[in-house]
Motif scaffolding. Sequence first.
Motif, PDB file in Angstrom:
ATOM      1  N   GLN A 174      -1.911   7.379  -6.107  1.00 51.66           N
ATOM      2  CA  GLN A 174      -2.752   6.253  -5.946  1.00 51.66           C
ATOM      3  C   GLN A 174      -1.877   5.242  -5.547  1.00 51.66           C
ATOM      4  OE1 GLN A 174      -4.210   5.371  -9.850  1.00 51.66           O
ATOM      5  NE2 GLN A 174      -5.532   7.214 -10.127  1.00 51.66           N
ATOM      6  N   TYR A 225      -2.260  -0.580  -4.560  1.00 48.45           N
ATOM      7  CA  TYR A 225      -2.759   0.644  -4.787  1.00 48.45           C
ATOM      8  C   TYR A 225      -3.510   1.010  -3.541  1.00 48.45           C
ATOM      9  CZ  TYR A 225      -2.265  -0.200  -9.686  1.00 48.45           C
ATOM     10  OH  TYR A 225      -1.768  -0.835 -11.016  1.00 48.45           O
ATOM     11  N   GLY A 234       3.440   1.088  -2.783  1.00 54.57           N
ATOM     12  CA  GLY A 234       3.265   0.474  -4.108  1.00 54.57           C
ATOM     13  C   GLY A 234       3.767  -0.855  -4.512  1.00 54.57           C
TER      14      GLY A 234
END
Length: 57
Positions: free
Chosen positions: A5, A34, A12
Motif C-alpha cells: 500500500q 499511500y 511511503g
Amino acid sequence: MPRDQFCLACDGEGLLMDDEEWKYTCKVCGGSGYRPQEGSVYNREPADVDVMNRYLD
C-alpha cells in the motif's frame, strides 16, 4: 500497514529528494505516503520550479 500500500515513488515517506538533496512533497501520492488506489495519480500538474530549476513546494 502492508508494504503493497506504500507509494512506490516516495517509498511511503510522502517526500521526494532531488539531486541537490532538496526535499519536496511527492507529486504521486500528494504527501500521504499511500499508493493511489484507483489508478490515477494525485497531481498531474508540472512541478513549480525557480530560476535555478529547483522545486518549489
